[in-house]
Design an enzyme around this catalytic site. Structure first.
Site, short mmCIF file in Angstrom:
data_model
loop_
_atom_site.label_atom_id
_atom_site.label_comp_id
_atom_site.label_asym_id
_atom_site.label_seq_id
_atom_site.Cartn_x
_atom_site.Cartn_y
_atom_site.Cartn_z
N GLY B 244 0.83 -1.21 0.00
CA GLY B 244 0.00 0.00 0.00
C GLY B 244 0.86 1.25 0.00
O GLY B 244 0.79 2.07 -0.90
N ALA B 514 0.20 -0.47 15.18
CA ALA B 514 0.66 -1.29 16.30
C ALA B 514 0.20 -0.67 17.61
O ALA B 514 -0.32 -1.35 18.50
CB ALA B 514 2.18 -1.43 16.27
N VAL B 708 6.99 1.12 13.43
CA VAL B 708 8.24 1.07 12.65
C VAL B 708 8.00 1.13 11.15
O VAL B 708 8.91 0.88 10.36
CB VAL B 708 9.05 -0.21 12.99
CG1 VAL B 708 9.62 -0.10 14.38
CG2 VAL B 708 8.20 -1.46 12.83
N GLU B 710 7.58 3.61 9.16
CA GLU B 710 8.12 4.73 8.38
C GLU B 710 9.49 5.22 8.81
O GLU B 710 10.27 5.68 7.98
CB GLU B 710 7.08 5.88 8.42
CG GLU B 710 5.82 5.34 7.78
CD GLU B 710 4.59 6.19 7.88
OE1 GLU B 710 4.37 6.98 6.96
OE2 GLU B 710 3.82 6.02 8.84
#
Lengths: 340, 743
Positions: B244, B514, B708, B710
């Site tokens: 994506g 997350a 995590v 990016e």
């Protein structure tokens, strides 16, 4: 993609006859380029003659001491062929520098000669292209032309020929064997592809309906001193910005015979015999190589975004000749990354 | 000893077998009966009007069902707000097939629907469209002086903070000064899976929509508002996504067109886009940045100015945080940040992995390297001299910040001390060798999310939330969290996602899944745990009688007293003893604003790179990368590492290869395919190492995670640019670093 019919031939004569009996027919081998062109509506054949059952897959010695590559032997089978590796390692290197393993497993030798340019404008039917649609104009001239030609271009077309294999075939002075409605003939490799001139829609000198049946390599393979050097934007699966096939025959430090052909710079594999003559009889030194390189790019013309190719080509020629003289390249079983 | 501690343990993807065996079904693969196929016709011009769609010629082809265009689209919702999806920027959203106006090249202008895919494709290729062309402008260079400050941007966008100190004067008076422009072109996400939607017509305006999206809830809201459907009649599903990277945050025109055709034809319809059409929508915008830095004699920053100008469409004001990071990453009393947009005849840009930050950190971190070189200070030392102990933009302390450890641990592991500071001083044969470093910062965000849990008498736990797994590992980490919270083996837990029948979750983006969905999963499992405890306490002779939830733990399939682990009850026995067939509950987790509001919450990283550059050809090889990341608690080191690996590869791509090339004559992207839009291949990728720096944070969320997805991308392109400078002595300030820029 337009609707089309399909037939599969088992003999060369049948294929030629079938092709001739359908208006707008095309031959299809591995299909690695033609299918893309059909999906993009760039090629619109109404009938496809399947070639993969023709008995043209062998690689055999010629009576003249050379090697005949069947038109339907795959690029992969050709590169890995023991005779090719031993006698024509330049060809092995050039093939392995092209495309990806998956494509080389499908692509045929005949098809390799016939792949179309990768010019962005040729592929996009929303833009003008004299090669796709004669008379519509050229989007690349004055457009984005970083990958385009610096040698032999015309006001109608600045596209380049995309093959790596053909650059080695040009340097090795192969002969193309063809069969057509009017029988068989051979074409020297140098005369096979065309410059764009005023007819950029024609990539080569095949007559309508003619089919490539094989490629003859002459006895001389330059197996000791050769180099295929390819410069590109990533280390695999990218077409050459500039590539150089260099082959030398040395007598001590003196060049007895030389071959020099470039890819990524012109509408056809660009072999320069004048530059080769500047090498012959000369010592294999950086100065000699620089003279030959200067000769090749003497008539080069940039289009704007591709001006860098002129200097890049000059440097690449010198490096390739140096590598050839050193004998530092070898045929590889696994494509070792030899990118500079 | 506990065997059900999963958080922090390397755990293989629970969805891995389904993906590699082909059992995972993607949006355009769902088999539904009586399916018709739509093919999108794209505009061949950048700006103008459609004067005629010659539909009748195409409708005459047997098997062609309909040609949808602005000429025959039924009346839909009237107001812009109906077309605004949950993450839309300001302005008027694009409405497919709404009018004769063409606002960007490759604009979808018709949908041909036929009985087969092949027929739809052929029919669309012969559909004649007449245009009236108008002059377009697609070149941001022409709009340099027409930048404007955006009004209300999309959610998550913050206008740059007002200037602090006296940035102009401080720069004028600085010991060392630099000012440079930094540029990168447009970049497209190009996930492997093309956008597509399969719309199943269930009769009477009831639809099940299988769509490629990073947020099923967003798509459902969008569709119901436009087509006047009730949510019950418009179920949106996405179980798997073939990548994506932000391209699926907003509903794509493929799903709009598929739903339109389905409702009109009263049958199931599938629409998939081509690779070329993947270049017809959002992208990382072409951005021009200007950075001015000044330093004091002691190597501290005297002044920092960072201005960005990027493209947007004529109809929406796309915004991303490009410059704000520069006011936060380093300590500086005199700061001026500017941010402007320019309208072009292109589609609206779209968040692309680390939107804004990937762009901003490139300019800032190259400028920092330039300044370090000018001041004769080691680049790491220079950064540590200017280390920000608090977020000066917000005037708040960081909830945690172990960036200093990223520098130190990363440098040690990389072997930074082997670097000769002199450019062009290191070589291997024909190749010049260079070391470079850079770093970055990204938000640690928690959003409201909900989850549902069902524990059945056989000891199986099913947890669900309408979130997405865009390949990041959501399935896996949620399974870990649920299993650990209730002390169940991983195999006893199933996590499901991507269905609007499930409890609501935000789009998957911003590295917040997350933290957000993870907190909801933890919360709902704790709620199940409390129910279990109550039932357990009712069991005859229960050793847990009178124990409060704090006094027990869920471990190894048991509920046991923390102080006396031998006093335990087996979880499966609890349900069976109670006579209940299942326990079910849902719960949502919301950010603790009281705790979070007083802190600035961010992840950080430092990237170290070795390049080799052919001296004569300018070909760059990234031979080593080490990325040291401080991102709070790492739930799954295996999937987290994969996230950072992917980011590094993308950073290499951004530095050396990626650029969507616009021909301004035609206002059209020309390299719109995988062959000519270059991203790295295996042969371009060499040694990569990921180092997670331990970081505890009890402010960000109950799990202590920062995400995590990016952070790993930040600084990579800058570090490569800096390494190329170190190798060659040539400073490139416009990406990608093609070989011609080094000749």
């Amino acid at each position: 993609m337009n609707p089309f019919t399909y037939s599969s031939a088992t003999a060369v004569e049948d294929a030629v006859r079938d092709n001739a009996s359908h208006e707008g027919a095309a031959y299809i081998g591995g299909g690695t380029n033609l299918l893309d062109l059909m999906k993009e509506n760039v090629a619109r054949p109404t009938h496809l003659v399947g070639l993969n059952k023709l008995p043209l897959t062998s690689i055999e010695p010629t009576p003249e001491g050379g090697l005949r590559l069947g038109a339907l032997a795959t690029n992969a089978d050709t590169a890995w062929n023991e005779e090719v590796k031993r006698r024509y390692p330049l060809l092995n290197q050039a093939i392995l520098a092209g495309a990806s393993p998956q494509l080389r497993n499908m692509a045929t030798n005949g098809g390799n000669l016939l792949q179309r340019t990768r010019c962005y404008y040729f592929y996009d039917t929303a833009t003008p292209c004299n090669k796709r649609e004669p008379g519509s104009g050229c989007g690349a001239i004055g457009g984005f032309n970083r990958i385009h030609a610096i040698l032999g271009a015309s006001e109608q077309c600045i596209a380049t020929h995309p093959s790596d294999m053909c650059i080695a075939l040009a340097a090795l002075a192969a002969t193309v064997r063809v069969s057509g409605p009017r029988g068989e003939r051979t074409i020297p490799f140098e005369d096979f592809h065309r410059l764009p001139g005023t007819t950029p829609e024609r990539d080569n000198n095949l007559e309508p309906g003619e089919l490539i049946t094989g490629l003859d390599l002459p006895a001389k393979g330059f197996e000791k001193n050769f180099s295929y050097l390819k410069l590109r934007d990533r280390n695999s699966y990218a077409f050459a910005l500039v590539s150089v096939a260099a082959a030398l025959e040395l007598d001590g430090d003196t060049i007895k015979d030389a071959r020099l052909a470039l890819g990524g710079v012109a509408h056809k594999p660009w072999r320069d015999q004048e530059a080769e003559n500047l090498l012959k009889g000369q010592p294999a030194t950086p100065e000699t190589f620089a003279r030959a390189a200067a000769k090749v790019v003497e008539s080069a013309v940039g289009q704007g975004s591709n001006n860098f190719k002129i200097e890049l080509a000059r440097r690449a020629i010198v490096r390739a000749l140096k590598q050839a003289a050193e004998g530092s390249q070898h045929a590889s079983d696994v494509f070792l990354n030899s990118n500079p | 000893m506990s065997t059900t501690n999963y958080i922090g343990k390397p755990t293989s993807r629970v969805d891995g077998p389904a993906k590699v065996t082909g059992a995972a079904t993607y949006a355009a693969e769902f088999q539904v009966p009586n399916l018709a196929y739509g093919w999108v016709v794209s505009s061949a011009i950048a700006k103008g009007r459609i004067t005629k769609v010659h539909s009748e010629e195409v409708l005459a082809i047997p098997g062609v069902l309909e040609v949808f265009s602005h000429e025959n689209v039924p009346s839909l919702a009237w107001f812009d707000r109906n077309y605004k999806d949950d993450v839309a920027p300001g302005g008027s959203p694009f409405r497919p097939l709404h009018e004769d106006k063409i606002q960007f090249n490759q604009q979808p202008i018709a949908l041909v629907v036929a009985e087969t895919l092949e027929l739809a494709r052929y029919a669309s290729s012969v559909l004649r469209i007449d245009y009236e062309e108008e002059k377009h402008e697609t070149d941001i260079e022409a709009k340099r002086d027409e930048g404007f400050e955006p009004g209300n941007g999309k959610s998550g966008w913050m206008p740059p903070p007002p200037p602090r100190g006296n940035p102009d004067k401080a720069w004028e008076e600085a010991e060392h000064r630099l000012e440079h422009e930094y540029v990168h072109g447009a970049q497209h996400h190009n996930p492997m899976e093309m956008f597509g939607a399969t719309v199943e017509w269930r009769g009477d305006k009831k639809l099940t929509v299988y769509d490629k999206t990073q947020g099923v809830v967003n798509v459902q809201n969008y569709l119901t508002k436009i087509f006047g459907l009730s949510k019950d009649d418009c179920r949106v599903i996405n179980h798997y996504m073939g990548g994506g990277f932000g391209s699926g945050l907003r509903p794509q025109y493929s799903v709009f067109l598929a739903v339109l055709a389905s409702l009109e034809l009263k049958r199931s319809v599938r629409v998939t886009l081509t690779r070329q059409q993947m270049f017809s929508f959002g992208h990382r915008p072409h951005t021009l940045q200007y950075v001015k830095l000044g330093t004091n004699p002691d190597g501290t920053l005297a002044a920092l100015q960072h201005h960005a100008l990027h493209e947007t469409s004529q109809f929406e004001e796309y915004t991303e945080n490009v410059v704000n990071w520069s006011g936060m990453l380093y300590q500086c009393e005199n700061v001026k940040l500017g941010y402007q947009l320019a309208k072009l005849d292109v589609f609206t840009p779209q968040d692309m992995r680390a939107p804004g930050a990937a762009t901003g950190s490139f300019a800032l971190e190259v400028a920092m390297d330039e300044m370090a070189a000018a001041a004769g200070i080691d680049p790491i030392d220079f950064r540590i001299r200017n280390y920000a102990e608090e977020d000066q933009n917000a005037g708040k302390p960081f909830s945690s910040k172990r960036l200093r450890d990223c520098y130190h641990q990363g440098a040690a592991k990389f072997g930074w001390d082997q670097r000769n500071p002199q450019p062009r001083s290191m070589r291997k044969g024909n190749r010049l060798v260079g070391y470079g470093m850079a770093g970055g910062v990204w938000d640690a965000t928690q959003k409201k999310a909900a989850a549902k849990a069902t524990l059945t008498a056989d000891g199986q736990l099913l947890v669900s939330s309408a979130t997405a797994d865009i390949g990041t590992g959501t399935y896996t980490i949620m399974t870990q969290i649920a299993a650990e919270t209730l002390g169940l083996p991983l195999e006893a837990v199933t996590f499901k996602l991507g269905d609007t029948d499930m409890p609501e979750a935000p789009v998957q983006g911003g590295s917040w899944t997350a933290a957000s969905v993870g907190s909801a999963v933890k919360s709902v499992c704790e709620a199940i745990g409390e129910k279990l405890l109550k039932l357990a306490q009712k069991m005859e002779g229960s050793p847990l009688k009178g124990a409060s939830p704090d006094e027990v733990e869920f471990v190894n399939g048991q509920i046991r007293l923390r102080q006396d682990p031998d006093n335990a009850v087996v979880i499966r026995d609890v349900l069976q003893a109670s006579g209940e067939t299942k326990l079910e509950t849902d719960s949502s987790a919301t950010p603790n604003m009281l705790k979070q509001g007083t802190h600035s919450m961010h992840s950080h990283n430092a990237v170290f790179v070795e390049v080799e550059v052919d001296e004569e050809f300018g070909t760059v090889h990234v031979t080593r990368v080490l990325n040291a990341v401080a991102a709070g608690r790492i739930l799954n080191p295996k999937t987290a590492r994969s996230q950072v690996l992917g980011s590094i590869v993308w950073g290499i791509s951004m530095a050396l290869m990626e650029e969507t090339i616009m021909d301004h004559q035609f206002g059209r992207y020309m390299n719109h395919n995988y062959s000519e839009y270059h991203i790295p291949v295996q042969a371009d990728i060499h040694d990569i190492e990921v180092l997670f720096v331990e970081e505890e944070d009890d402010v960000v969320n109950p799990l202590g995670v920062k995400g995590v997805g990016e952070i790993g991308l930040l600084g990579v392109a800058a570090a490569i640019t800096n390494a190329v400078y170190h190798a060659t002595g040539k400073r490139v300030r416009d990406l990608p670093i093609y070989l011609d820029k080094l000749l």
